[in-house]
Write an enzyme that holds these catalytic residues in place. Structure first.
Site, PDB file in Angstrom:
ATOM      1  N   TYR A  30       0.824  -1.212   0.000  1.00  0.00           N
ATOM      2  CA  TYR A  30       0.000   0.000   0.000  1.00  0.00           C
ATOM      3  C   TYR A  30       0.858   1.263   0.000  1.00  0.00           C
ATOM      4  CZ  TYR A  30      -4.708  -1.875   0.573  1.00  0.00           C
ATOM      5  OH  TYR A  30      -5.912  -2.471   0.357  1.00  0.00           O
ATOM      6  N   LYS A  89       2.870 -15.391   2.338  1.00  0.00           N
ATOM      7  CA  LYS A  89       3.134 -16.133   1.101  1.00  0.00           C
ATOM      8  C   LYS A  89       4.634 -16.399   1.071  1.00  0.00           C
ATOM      9  CE  LYS A  89       1.827 -17.834  -2.918  1.00  0.00           C
ATOM     10  NZ  LYS A  89       1.034 -19.081  -3.006  1.00  0.00           N
ATOM     11  N   ASP A 131      -3.165 -18.321   0.096  1.00  0.00           N
ATOM     12  CA  ASP A 131      -4.125 -19.033  -0.759  1.00  0.00           C
ATOM     13  C   ASP A 131      -4.849 -20.121   0.034  1.00  0.00           C
ATOM     14  OD1 ASP A 131      -1.649 -20.278  -0.582  1.00  0.00           O
ATOM     15  OD2 ASP A 131      -1.613 -20.994  -2.649  1.00  0.00           O
ATOM     16  N   ASP A 159      -6.503  -6.901   3.647  1.00  0.00           N
ATOM     17  CA  ASP A 159      -7.581  -6.245   2.906  1.00  0.00           C
ATOM     18  C   ASP A 159      -8.479  -7.297   2.268  1.00  0.00           C
ATOM     19  OD1 ASP A 159      -9.026  -4.136   1.604  1.00  0.00           O
ATOM     20  OD2 ASP A 159      -7.959  -4.655  -0.235  1.00  0.00           O
ATOM     21  N   ASP A 170     -12.460  -8.975   3.811  1.00  0.00           N
ATOM     22  CA  ASP A 170     -13.738  -8.990   3.072  1.00  0.00           C
ATOM     23  C   ASP A 170     -14.318 -10.396   3.040  1.00  0.00           C
ATOM     24  OD1 ASP A 170     -13.525  -6.287   2.478  1.00  0.00           O
ATOM     25  OD2 ASP A 170     -14.150  -6.548   0.390  1.00  0.00           O
TER      26      ASP A 170
END
Ligand code: IPM
Ligand code: MG
Length: 361
Positions: free
Chosen positions: A142, A191, A223, A247, A251
């Site tokens: 970001y 990751k 993942d 982020d 959701d």
């Protein structure tokens, strides 16, 4: 002592849901003599329209000097642009987070029993789910270098994921401390099979874990985590992760609960200053129609009272009132699936919660 709150309604449904929340703030503040003073400021698209910038310096200054910030939502198609250098509403959000040093984003997701059927997942998968997504908020991709350029192969663009060890350590520490007050389990999501920044993340988290041996720690690739959240969300307590992964996963986690319109969030730093906002966005498609659900905003106020102002019992009352209103079957359009329930507007929902609060004390 006087407490100062900066209120930034923003765009889309932001102003409507802030309105309902301020009714509750006014009542609570008066009833319990909390001596809360608040001021409004513009952020996002509305500020671009008025001043040509999504966040004026003096608004930012006022946020810095307040005890807490209550934010609605920012953004809308009117200000969507891919043109480099053009102001975007979202820039303001990142600026407040960064300038105020709000490195920790807490996104709690729990299942409201009366709403369990609104989720797309099966009831038996959901019963008892209680997850806190703890997202690093002032680092990573970001805020890393990004640009566009071109070479002999043509135009290209890049963004950079960069993490300092200290940034990982402080969020990890908060993750373990928070887990101690919950179900004592941290799942760190990265990751690390690909990204160097994730390898440092994993190392730093392991290092901090040595100070918290009573807390169970496991690592998961992002993942796999996104799959496990759907397969068996009950396995999670605190999900500790980077800005970008947080982020996305927050959701997903929100949707497990079936109702993003109910979920608040807090963005904090080491001292008590924090910014509080719903997880959902500005929903421009339903703005101004009385359809928005004000509950996530109202619960954001409860979090503000709890974390920044230390008014715990008042926060409890707000949360209890929301729960009772939902149990009585009142629903805004976003969570109205069962015809046996009562469909209410934004302001009706606000008033119902307010009246419930009044009847609770
Ligand atoms: C969020 C939002 C923001 C983010 C956007 C609006 C900039 O999606 O708070 O999750 O990406 O952080
Ligand atoms: Mg998001």
């Amino acid at each position: 002592m006087e407490k100062n709150i900066m209120i930034l309604p923003g765009d889309g449904i932001g102003p409507e849901i802030i309105n309902e929340t301020v009714k509750i703030l006014d009542y609570i503040s008066f009833k319990y003599n909390l001596n809360i003073i608040y001021e409004y400021g513009d952020i996002g698209g509305i500020a671009i329209d008025k001043y040509g910038t999504p966040l004026k310096d003096d608004t930012l200054e006022k946020c810095k000097n307040s005890d807490a910030v209550l934010l609605g939502a920012v953004g809308g198609p009117k200000w969507d642009t891919t043109e480099p250098g053009k102001p975007r509403p979202e820039d303001a959000l990142l600026k407040v987070r960064k300038e105020l040093g709000l490195f920790a984003n807490l996104r709690p997701v729990k299942i409201y029993k009366p709403l369990i059927s609104t989720s797309t997942l099966k009831e038996e998968v959901l019963e008892g789910v209680d997850i806190l997504v703890l997202r690093e908020l002032t680092g990573g991709i970001y805020f890393g270098d990004r640009n566009r350029s071109s070479d002999e192969k043509g135009e290209y663009a890049f963004d950079t994921e960069k993490y300092y060890r200290f940034e990982i350590e402080r969020i990890a520490k908060l993750g373990f401390k928070t887990a101690r007050l919950r179900n004592k389990k941290v799942t760190s999501v990265d990751k690390a099979n690909i990204l160097e920044s994730s390898r440092l993340w994993r190392e730093a988290v392991n290092e901090i874990h040595k100070e918290f041996e009573d807390i169970e720690l496991n690592h998961m690739y992002v993942d796999n985590a996104s799959m496990q959240l759907i397969r068996n969300p009950k396995q999670f307590d605190v999900i500790l992760t980077s800005n970008m992964f947080g982020d996305i996963l927050s959701d997903e986690t929100a949707m497990i609960s079936g109702s993003i319109g109910l979920l608040p969030s807090a963005s904090l730093r080491e001292d008590s200053l924090g910014m509080y906002e719903p997880i959902h966005g500005s929903a421009p498609d339903i703005a101004g129609q009385g359809k928005a659900n004000p509950v996530a905003q109202i619960l954001s106020l409860a979090m503000l009272l709890r974390y920044s102002l230390n008014f715990i019992s008042q926060a409890d009352i707000i949360e209890k009132a929301v729960n009772n209103v939902l149990e009585k079957g009142y629903r805004t359009a976003d969570i109205f699936y069962d015809k046996k329930n009562k469909l209410v507007s934004t302001s009706e929902m606000g008033n119902l919660v307010l009246n419930e609060i009044k009847s609770l004390n």
